[in-house]
Design a protein around this motif. Structure first.
Motif, mmCIF file in Angstrom:
data_model
loop_
_atom_site.group_PDB
_atom_site.id
_atom_site.type_symbol
_atom_site.label_atom_id
_atom_site.label_comp_id
_atom_site.label_asym_id
_atom_site.label_seq_id
_atom_site.Cartn_x
_atom_site.Cartn_y
_atom_site.Cartn_z
ATOM 1 N N VAL A 197 4.102 3.864 -1.084
ATOM 2 C CA VAL A 197 4.177 4.518 -2.551
ATOM 3 C C VAL A 197 3.112 4.389 -3.452
ATOM 4 C CG1 VAL A 197 5.642 4.393 -4.804
ATOM 5 C CG2 VAL A 197 6.783 4.416 -2.247
ATOM 6 N N LEU A 198 2.528 3.000 -3.218
ATOM 7 C CA LEU A 198 1.304 2.668 -4.143
ATOM 8 C C LEU A 198 -0.091 3.550 -3.587
ATOM 9 C CD1 LEU A 198 1.275 -1.112 -4.570
ATOM 10 C CD2 LEU A 198 2.050 0.461 -6.091
ATOM 11 N N ALA A 199 0.152 3.929 -2.326
ATOM 12 C CA ALA A 199 -0.952 4.757 -1.719
ATOM 13 C C ALA A 199 -0.697 6.175 -2.616
ATOM 14 C CB ALA A 199 -0.908 4.844 -0.328
ATOM 15 N N ILE A 200 0.482 6.797 -2.235
ATOM 16 C CA ILE A 200 0.639 7.971 -2.917
ATOM 17 C C ILE A 200 0.417 8.192 -4.356
ATOM 18 C CG2 ILE A 200 2.851 9.592 -3.456
ATOM 19 C CD1 ILE A 200 3.838 8.301 -0.683
ATOM 20 N N ALA A 201 0.881 7.057 -5.294
ATOM 21 C CA ALA A 201 0.501 7.286 -6.570
ATOM 22 C C ALA A 201 -0.931 7.053 -6.888
ATOM 23 C CB ALA A 201 1.048 5.960 -7.190
ATOM 24 N N GLY A 202 -1.612 6.435 -5.910
ATOM 25 C CA GLY A 202 -3.276 6.364 -6.150
ATOM 26 C C GLY A 202 -3.697 7.913 -5.973
ATOM 27 N N THR A 203 -3.119 8.394 -4.976
ATOM 28 C CA THR A 203 -3.964 9.573 -4.451
ATOM 29 C C THR A 203 -3.384 10.879 -5.432
ATOM 30 O OG1 THR A 203 -3.504 9.261 -2.042
ATOM 31 C CG2 THR A 203 -3.842 11.643 -2.445
ATOM 32 N N VAL A 204 -2.130 10.932 -5.979
ATOM 33 C CA VAL A 204 -1.737 11.614 -7.039
ATOM 34 C C VAL A 204 -2.310 11.724 -8.518
ATOM 35 C CG1 VAL A 204 0.152 12.280 -8.668
ATOM 36 C CG2 VAL A 204 0.654 11.917 -6.354
ATOM 37 N N SER A 242 -10.082 8.585 -4.490
ATOM 38 C CA SER A 242 -8.671 7.903 -4.518
ATOM 39 C C SER A 242 -7.781 8.637 -3.498
ATOM 40 C CB SER A 242 -8.012 8.550 -5.673
ATOM 41 O OG SER A 242 -7.865 9.979 -6.023
ATOM 42 N N THR A 243 -8.188 9.689 -2.811
ATOM 43 C CA THR A 243 -7.525 10.322 -1.873
ATOM 44 C C THR A 243 -7.736 9.509 -0.363
ATOM 45 O OG1 THR A 243 -7.234 12.384 -2.794
ATOM 46 C CG2 THR A 243 -6.822 12.333 -0.512
ATOM 47 N N VAL A 244 -9.125 9.320 -0.311
ATOM 48 C CA VAL A 244 -9.312 8.640 0.925
ATOM 49 C C VAL A 244 -8.823 7.126 0.918
ATOM 50 C CG1 VAL A 244 -11.462 7.517 2.264
ATOM 51 C CG2 VAL A 244 -11.495 9.825 1.194
ATOM 52 N N LEU A 245 -8.890 6.461 -0.471
ATOM 53 C CA LEU A 245 -8.320 5.289 -0.373
ATOM 54 C C LEU A 245 -6.918 5.173 -0.141
ATOM 55 C CD1 LEU A 245 -8.669 2.163 -1.199
ATOM 56 C CD2 LEU A 245 -8.489 2.815 -3.565
ATOM 57 N N GLY A 246 -6.250 6.296 -0.622
ATOM 58 C CA GLY A 246 -4.699 6.265 -0.275
ATOM 59 C C GLY A 246 -4.392 6.196 1.034
ATOM 60 N N CYS A 247 -5.079 6.912 1.878
ATOM 61 C CA CYS A 247 -5.194 7.055 3.214
ATOM 62 C C CYS A 247 -5.209 5.488 3.728
ATOM 63 C CB CYS A 247 -6.147 8.056 4.072
ATOM 64 S SG CYS A 247 -5.644 9.541 3.590
ATOM 65 N N ALA A 248 -6.268 4.860 3.368
ATOM 66 C CA ALA A 248 -6.562 3.760 3.953
ATOM 67 C C ALA A 248 -5.475 2.825 3.695
ATOM 68 C CB ALA A 248 -7.756 2.804 3.179
ATOM 69 N N VAL A 249 -4.724 2.574 2.483
ATOM 70 C CA VAL A 249 -3.480 2.023 2.063
ATOM 71 C C VAL A 249 -2.263 2.099 2.963
ATOM 72 C CG1 VAL A 249 -2.065 1.322 0.241
ATOM 73 C CG2 VAL A 249 -4.577 1.416 -0.300
#
Length: 342
Positions: A168-175, A310-317
């Motif tokens: 969920v945190l990864a999703i929030a960062g991606t959004v 942020s999208t790339v970081l979200g994928c990593a998380v």
């Protein structure tokens, strides 16, 4: 010499020597679930492009689901195991082994495919995936806890809850990073994939029931595609009455293969649900969806939106979340319930 077990004695615990093979099977199942997620991202890209070229998103959804149904009907004619599976499903409905709502997983699939057709060309595959995985991740926890899957209730272990929170945190960062790249009025389009993602956990659970009874994941896929097509065709006919219809028919044959991709990942998901559970299946497929969607938006973008840090970081998380969740194993509740029924 082994002492015979007296009638009524408890079953001996599993041989510790078998535990590595069990773990290896779970790792393999998780890897396949990641590939299921990649397939979902590919299908999103195909259906989104088909809808754009047809200028008819509902027809694109019909072609995707209907194409998958045609493939499965062809397989049904050639596969005795599939036909036996249909007979088992029919018998289970009569005896109560399956409930009628177990056959409705395709409704969530139809919502997902329609969402792909409507939103991907506007917000891109990555942001569409964000909405799907947000609903899917949270829903998977509740579906496992409620025992809606074929493995019975599975109390979420601490690592799996941590994995869900990380996702969920990864999703929030991606959004947060991604919506700035989308068109100003397109944020509301995340609602449709969010709803579809919430339904996906139920879809996987229901299809898992059908697949377990049928003894054939392709039979579960057939039931899924039949239900989805039965909803989408009347919906498209309704749009025709309002003056809709395709503008042109695309010449690229790849755009008509979304249904075939869907058959593969629906059948694989039905096979995996009893083995790794709805939550872990959802988390692993989330990782596949995010990685696949970012790669697609980078190399074959469907919309004029960028792929930010942020999208790339979200994928990593999200990938880290899957690794954490897979360490937790399955909850004990399902085993207790199964023992109580014997």
């Amino acid at each position: 010499m082994t002492t015979p077990r007296a009638p009524g004695d408890a079953e001996p615990p599993p041989n510790a020597a078998n535990l590595p093979s069990v773990r290896a099977k779970q790792i393999l199942g998780t890897g396949l679930a990641v590939l299921v997620g990649v397939g979902m991202a590919v299908q999103s890209r195909i259906n989104g492009q088909l809808a754009a070229e047809l200028a008819d998103p509902v027809l694109a959804a019909v072609i995707s689901f209907g194409g998958g149904l045609v493939v499965l009907l062809g397989a049904l004619a050639a596969a005795p195991r599939m036909r036996r599976g249909v007979g088992r499903v029919t018998s289970a409905l009569r005896t109560g082994g399956l409930r009628p709502w177990h056959l409705l997983g395709g409704l969530a699939g139809a919502t997902l495919v329609l969402g792909q057709s409507v939103t991907v060309v506007v917000i891109g595959v990555a942001l569409f995936t964000v909405g799907v995985v947000a609903g899917q991740t949270v829903s998977g926890l509740f579906v496992d806890k409620a025992g809606l899957g074929p493995g019975g209730a599975q109390a979420p272990s601490r690592p799996r809850v941590v994995g869900a929170v990380l996702t969920v945190l990864a999703i929030a960062g991606t959004v947060t990073g991604g919506l700035g790249d989308a068109e100003a009025g397109s944020a509301w389009l995340l609602v449709l994939p969010l709803v579809a993602g919430g339904g996906m956990a139920l879809q996987q659970a229901f299809n898992g029931h059908v697949g377990a009874v049928a003894g054939s994941p392709l039979t579960a896929a057939l039931v899924n595609f039949t239900a989805g097509t039965a909803v989408l065709v009347p919906a498209w006919l309704g749009t025709l009455a309002l003056g809709g219809g395709p503008v042109t028919w695309p010449a690229n044959p790849v755009l008509y293969l979304g249904g075939l991709v869907g058959v593969v990942f629906i059948a694989t998901a039905a096979l995996l649900v009893p083995r790794i559970g709805v939550l872990l299946l959802g988390l692993a497929s989330v990782a596949g969806q995010l990685v696949g969607s970012v790669l697609l938006d980078l190399f074959v973008p469907a919309a004029d939106v960028g792929v930010g840090a942020s999208t790339v970081l979200g994928c990593a998380v999200a990938l880290l979340a899957v690794a954490v969740a897979s360490v937790g194993g399955r909850g004990r509740t399902g085993a207790v319930l199964r023992e109580s029924r014997t």
